[in-house]
Design a protein around this motif. Sequence first.
Motif, short mmCIF file in Angstrom:
data_model
loop_
_atom_site.label_atom_id
_atom_site.label_comp_id
_atom_site.label_asym_id
_atom_site.label_seq_id
_atom_site.Cartn_x
_atom_site.Cartn_y
_atom_site.Cartn_z
N GLY A 167 -1.78 12.73 9.17
CA GLY A 167 -1.19 11.93 8.11
C GLY A 167 -1.16 10.45 8.37
O GLY A 167 -0.71 9.67 7.52
N LEU A 168 -1.67 10.01 9.53
CA LEU A 168 -1.58 8.60 9.92
C LEU A 168 -2.91 7.87 9.89
O LEU A 168 -2.98 6.70 10.28
CB LEU A 168 -0.98 8.50 11.33
N PHE A 169 -3.96 8.54 9.43
CA PHE A 169 -5.30 7.95 9.48
C PHE A 169 -5.35 6.59 8.81
O PHE A 169 -5.87 5.62 9.38
CB PHE A 169 -6.29 8.90 8.80
N PHE A 170 -4.80 6.47 7.61
CA PHE A 170 -4.91 5.21 6.87
C PHE A 170 -3.96 4.14 7.40
O PHE A 170 -4.26 2.95 7.32
CB PHE A 170 -4.68 5.46 5.37
N TYR A 171 -2.84 4.55 7.98
CA TYR A 171 -1.94 3.57 8.61
C TYR A 171 -2.61 2.94 9.82
O TYR A 171 -2.43 1.74 10.08
CB TYR A 171 -0.63 4.24 9.00
N ALA A 205 0.83 -1.20 0.00
CA ALA A 205 0.00 0.00 0.00
C ALA A 205 0.87 1.25 0.00
O ALA A 205 1.88 1.31 0.70
CB ALA A 205 -0.92 0.03 1.22
N ASN A 206 0.44 2.22 -0.79
CA ASN A 206 0.98 3.58 -0.73
C ASN A 206 -0.21 4.48 -0.43
O ASN A 206 -0.76 5.13 -1.32
CB ASN A 206 1.65 3.96 -2.06
N PRO A 207 -0.62 4.52 0.85
CA PRO A 207 -1.84 5.26 1.19
C PRO A 207 -1.58 6.76 1.26
O PRO A 207 -0.43 7.21 1.30
CB PRO A 207 -2.17 4.71 2.58
N PRO A 208 -2.63 7.57 1.30
CA PRO A 208 -2.46 9.01 1.50
C PRO A 208 -1.78 9.25 2.85
O PRO A 208 -2.22 8.70 3.86
CB PRO A 208 -3.89 9.54 1.49
N TYR A 209 -0.72 10.07 2.88
CA TYR A 209 -0.03 10.27 4.16
C TYR A 209 0.37 11.72 4.42
O TYR A 209 1.14 12.01 5.34
CB TYR A 209 1.20 9.37 4.27
N ILE A 210 -0.14 12.65 3.65
CA ILE A 210 0.16 14.06 3.89
C ILE A 210 -0.90 14.64 4.83
O ILE A 210 -2.10 14.54 4.55
CB ILE A 210 0.20 14.84 2.57
N PRO A 211 -0.49 15.24 5.95
CA PRO A 211 -1.49 15.86 6.84
C PRO A 211 -2.32 16.90 6.10
O PRO A 211 -1.80 17.64 5.26
CB PRO A 211 -0.62 16.50 7.93
N THR A 212 -3.59 16.95 6.40
CA THR A 212 -4.50 17.87 5.71
C THR A 212 -3.98 19.31 5.72
O THR A 212 -4.04 20.01 4.71
CB THR A 212 -5.90 17.82 6.36
N ARG A 262 -4.68 -1.97 11.94
CA ARG A 262 -5.74 -2.60 12.73
C ARG A 262 -6.40 -3.76 11.99
O ARG A 262 -6.80 -4.76 12.60
CB ARG A 262 -6.78 -1.53 13.08
N GLU A 263 -6.49 -3.68 10.65
CA GLU A 263 -7.29 -4.64 9.90
C GLU A 263 -6.49 -5.64 9.07
O GLU A 263 -7.00 -6.70 8.70
CB GLU A 263 -8.24 -3.88 8.95
N ALA A 264 -5.23 -5.33 8.76
CA ALA A 264 -4.50 -6.10 7.75
C ALA A 264 -4.29 -7.57 8.12
O ALA A 264 -4.31 -8.44 7.23
CB ALA A 264 -3.14 -5.45 7.48
N GLN A 304 5.30 1.76 15.45
CA GLN A 304 4.58 1.60 16.71
C GLN A 304 3.16 1.09 16.47
O GLN A 304 2.69 0.19 17.18
CB GLN A 304 4.54 2.93 17.46
N LEU A 305 2.49 1.64 15.46
CA LEU A 305 1.13 1.18 15.15
C LEU A 305 1.12 -0.31 14.78
O LEU A 305 0.24 -1.07 15.23
CB LEU A 305 0.57 1.99 13.98
N LEU A 306 2.09 -0.73 13.98
CA LEU A 306 2.14 -2.13 13.56
C LEU A 306 2.46 -3.05 14.74
O LEU A 306 1.85 -4.12 14.89
CB LEU A 306 3.18 -2.29 12.46
N ALA A 307 3.40 -2.64 15.58
CA ALA A 307 3.75 -3.46 16.74
C ALA A 307 2.56 -3.58 17.70
O ALA A 307 2.30 -4.67 18.24
CB ALA A 307 4.95 -2.85 17.46
N GLN A 308 1.82 -2.51 17.89
CA GLN A 308 0.66 -2.53 18.78
C GLN A 308 -0.43 -3.46 18.27
O GLN A 308 -1.24 -3.95 19.05
CB GLN A 308 0.10 -1.12 18.93
N ASN A 309 -0.43 -3.71 16.96
CA ASN A 309 -1.45 -4.59 16.37
C ASN A 309 -0.92 -5.97 16.05
O ASN A 309 -1.51 -6.70 15.24
CB ASN A 309 -2.02 -3.92 15.12
N GLY A 310 0.17 -6.36 16.68
CA GLY A 310 0.63 -7.75 16.63
C GLY A 310 1.60 -8.10 15.53
O GLY A 310 1.97 -9.27 15.38
N PHE A 311 2.04 -7.13 14.75
CA PHE A 311 3.00 -7.44 13.69
C PHE A 311 4.40 -7.58 14.28
O PHE A 311 4.73 -6.97 15.31
CB PHE A 311 2.98 -6.35 12.61
N ALA A 312 5.23 -8.38 13.62
CA ALA A 312 6.59 -8.65 14.09
C ALA A 312 7.59 -8.41 12.97
O ALA A 312 7.22 -8.15 11.83
CB ALA A 312 6.69 -10.08 14.60
N ASP A 313 8.87 -8.51 13.32
CA ASP A 313 9.97 -8.39 12.36
C ASP A 313 9.78 -7.13 11.49
O ASP A 313 9.82 -7.18 10.26
CB ASP A 313 10.05 -9.64 11.48
#
Length: 280
Positions: free
Chosen positions: A217-221, A185-192, A226-228, A252-261
Amino acid sequence: MRYRECYEKGVRRLQEADVPEAGLNALLLLEYVCGTGRSDLLAHGDRPLSLGQMEQYEEMFAKRAKRMPLQQITGEQEFMGLAFRVNRNVLIPRQDTEILVEQALKALKPGMRILDLCTGSGCILISLLAFAPECSGLGVDISAGALEVAVENAERILAEGSMRADWLQSDLFEQVEDVYHVITANPPYIPTGALEGLMPEVRDYEPVLALDGREDGLFFYRRIAREAERYLCRGGMLFLEIGAEQASDVRQLLAQNGFADIKVYQDYAGLDRVVRACVP
């Protein structure tokens, strides 16, 4: 009017409009109109242009003077050595995004399935399938106009292999049902609040849907983190393009949602550009 005279006229017009790299832009447009190469300005500067070529060139540099992106004027952008069609419905593929493709290719094995979120022109998914011909994938975008561009690119670039790519209009995972080995994914990441300060080529011509990452800028991340996992096989991998200052937050977001490595890759300028994470 002769080739060099047309070039010089284009340079003056673009300089007056404060277009960055006016000389290069004028030359690229002239080469596009005439089907010429980089050496023609020196070797064949005296060659005359037809009336049709002069009119087309003037029309094109007039658009560029209004800060329309060069790629939207020509309708094409090269990415991973492939020629992608672009228009105002899609983000113009950037060289930095090639880092994501290169890293994802290292993870692919024959038979794997790829889910590409915020697919836009399809440049990520189509490039992966072009260089990993035994894989298949699904490109997802909320924009119907973007998906039309992606389908056209798949048919042109993958030809018969375009059947390995499916396309779905969806708000991220909303309409997705299957499980995949790799998600990109290359989601939108520029703050409004930062959108107004972007270059006119980006702010006024590229789709805000592909740019606006909401307040910080982190809304889609947050949504993807959370869902991936529900859409990845065990051991599956997630590859995200990020803004240069977002690596720590996204990790940090990925680690909080159980992702590793979790690993961060830099772009050609040495800036953080891609985050990879794995399902344990």
